[in-house]
Design a protein around this motif. Structure first.
Motif, PDB file in Angstrom:
ATOM      1  N   SER A 268     -95.219  21.178  22.690  1.00  0.00           N
ATOM      2  CA  SER A 268     -96.160  21.919  23.306  1.00  0.00           C
ATOM      3  C   SER A 268     -95.574  22.844  23.968  1.00  0.00           C
ATOM      4  N   ARG A 269     -94.333  23.868  22.507  1.00  0.00           N
ATOM      5  CA  ARG A 269     -93.982  25.010  22.986  1.00  0.00           C
ATOM      6  C   ARG A 269     -94.867  25.223  21.879  1.00  0.00           C
ATOM      7  N   ALA A 270     -95.404  24.869  20.837  1.00  0.00           N
ATOM      8  CA  ALA A 270     -96.321  25.325  19.725  1.00  0.00           C
ATOM      9  C   ALA A 270     -97.325  25.666  20.357  1.00  0.00           C
ATOM     10  N   ASP A 271     -97.915  25.000  21.196  1.00  0.00           N
ATOM     11  CA  ASP A 271     -99.510  24.711  21.677  1.00  0.00           C
ATOM     12  C   ASP A 271     -99.348  26.204  23.246  1.00  0.00           C
ATOM     13  N   THR A 272     -98.271  26.628  23.673  1.00  0.00           N
ATOM     14  CA  THR A 272     -97.811  27.735  24.042  1.00  0.00           C
ATOM     15  C   THR A 272     -97.497  28.781  23.531  1.00  0.00           C
ATOM     16  N   LEU A 273     -96.924  28.790  21.853  1.00  0.00           N
ATOM     17  CA  LEU A 273     -97.098  30.172  21.479  1.00  0.00           C
ATOM     18  C   LEU A 273     -97.936  30.163  20.256  1.00  0.00           C
ATOM     19  N   GLY A 274     -98.628  29.400  20.786  1.00  0.00           N
ATOM     20  CA  GLY A 274    -100.390  29.130  20.104  1.00  0.00           C
ATOM     21  C   GLY A 274    -101.232  29.710  20.573  1.00  0.00           C
ATOM     22  N   ALA A 275    -101.269  29.050  21.864  1.00  0.00           N
ATOM     23  CA  ALA A 275    -101.991  31.014  22.711  1.00  0.00           C
ATOM     24  C   ALA A 275    -101.727  31.599  23.620  1.00  0.00           C
TER      25      ALA A 275
END
Length: 469
Positions: free
Chosen positions: A132-139
């Motif tokens: 979930s944190r990876a998706d947020t950082l990616g976006a």
């Protein structure tokens, strides 16, 4: 800068360089250096990128979702392209630049973005063990950097390899906006197709469906989002194009600054989606709408300034005999240009209308070139480019001049704001237009009169070029 007599040095010689032609060099060039080979390779690369990205999108959305997304994503494209073409009407660039920009955004840039974003997100998820944190950082971090860099590559390529067509801030905004329109088109297919697939699984339909919500946010509320971000990069390149005489580090920092601003605004926009419904609308109202309004004001002001430059710079070519006294006014008014094109179409068909439009484009480029020359920002090819533009104007004079003279008579106030010049370049008083106007060496209504004893029978003096760097 002063008036001088460039080549040719022999009377009767055609305007333009008299040195050896480039033909032998081109004939002996390596096959990969030929323009047709390079254009073919670029077209093949863009076509391959488009096919790959469409295949990836269809794989993620399914065939039905892909078709639905395609049908909905194409809706804002004509409106955005028309808006940027309207901005570019003062000095329209060639269609090939716009086609390349759109294809790059929809194909190459979208492919680079989807591959790089997916790789970076997976790597962050693996290293942090927190998807979930990876998706947020990616976006919010990875996507703005990758996507804006990929779109900026198209602006950079046009800036480097089509430098002649990239001379103003508007050129940068148009190229950047068309590139971003293509990128948003492909991205909208992915988002809308994915939303449709979600509705198929959950049974959502109507205005409460995910597809309707995605369409409202991406197509209705923010079709200008990607063009707005990338336009900041285009402004940076446009300012760099105007700063020809400045130091190289400054010209490098201007596009970089525009790119960083584009990344920052893009990141802020992506962050708003994580702030909940009220956070999203707060960012939209506080940042996106004012930014869009400010950019719109800037480009419209720049457009009007370009028309004013045409009216101010072209009279020097009137004094040299290349243009008639009414033409700077007619060419500096978009309304007069429209009237001229309609007049030409009515008397000579589409070919005549196209010739008048080309005449206006070349005259505008000539005015911008002279403006840069007066400010000491002209390049080393100033003389050759001026020769080329004047030659193109002279080729179309028989078709364009009657149409522009008619447009000037129709659109001008009772006392037109242009002077009449005597054979020596001195302006007479501002006079009325029509049957009460005194006829001088340029004939009635300012038309060139080659029969006048003080005027060259073959046209304007080929040595009389108003300015030199």
């Amino acid at each position: 800068m002063a008036i001088s007599r460039p080549y040719p040095t022999q009377p009767g010689a055609a305007p333009g360089p008299s040195g050896p032609a480039d033909g032998p060099a081109l004939r002996h060039a390596h096959w990969w250096q030929r323009p047709r080979v390079r254009c073919g390779a670029l077209a093949a690369l863009l076509a391959l990128s488009g096919l790959v990205i469409l295949g990836l999108v269809r794989e993620q959305t399914g065939t039905e979702g892909f078709l639905v997304g395609l049908g909905l994503a194409v809706l804002p494209v004509p409106l955005l392209v028309a808006a940027f073409r309207w901005l570019d009407r003062v000095a329209p660039g060639p269609w090939r630049n716009l086609v390349f920009s759109f294809a790059w955004g929809a194909g190459a840039a979208a492919l680079m973005a989807i591959v790089a974003n997916s790789f970076a997100t997976r790597w962050i998820a693996t290293e942090t063990a927190d998807p979930s944190r990876a998706d947020t950082l990616g976006a919010t971090v990875i996507a703005p950097v990758v996507e804006e860099s990929a779109k900026a590559a198209a602006v950079l390529l046009v800036f480097l390899f089509r430098r002649r067509d990239f001379t103003t801030i508007l050129d940068g905004v148009v190229i950047a906006g068309i590139t971003a329109t293509g990128f948003a088109f492909t991205e909208n297919i992915l988002y809308l197709g994915t939303a449709f697939g979600t509705d198929q699984l959950t049974g959502g339909s109507g205005v409460s469906s995910v597809t309707a919500a995605t369409f409202f946010v991406r197509v209705v509320m923010s079709p200008f989002a990607h063009p707005l971000f990338t336009a900041l990069t285009g402004i940076g390149f446009g300012v760099a194009a105007l700063a020809t005489g400045r130091r190289r580090p400054v010209r490098f920092l201007l596009p970089l600054g525009g790119l960083l601003l584009a990344m920052g605004l893009h990141a802020l926009w992506n962050v708003s989606s994580t702030l909940g419904e009220y956070g999203f609308f707060a960012v939209y109202a506080a940042f996106m709408v004012p930014s869009f309004g400010l950019l719109t004001w800037l480009v419209v002001w720049t457009r009007q300034r370009g028309l004013r430059t045409v009216r101010e710079e072209l009279p020097s070519y009137v004094r040299a005999g290349w243009l008639t006294p009414a033409q700077p006014y007619a060419l500096g008014s978009m309304r007069a240009r429209r009237v001229a094109r309609r007049y030409a179409r009515g008397h000579g068909g589409r070919a005549a209308s196209r010739a008048v439009a080309q005449y206006g484009a070349y005259a505008t480029s000539l005015a911008f070139l002279r403006h840069r020359g007066r400010r000491g920002r002209a390049g080393t090819d100033f003389a050759a480019r001026e020769h080329e533009l004047l030659r193109e104007l002279w080729r179309r004079r028989d078709t364009a001049r009657p149409a522009l003279e008619h447009a000037a008579r129709v659109t001008a106030p009772p006392a037109p704001p242009w002077p009449v010049y005597d054979p020596y370049g001195s302006p007479w008083a501002y006079e009325g237009y029509g049957p009460y106007r005194r006829h001088g060496p340029y004939g009635r209504y300012g038309a060139v009169n080659p029969a006048h004893p003080g005027y060259p029978a073959a046209g304007p003096n080929p040595y009389a070029y108003p300015y030199r760097p």
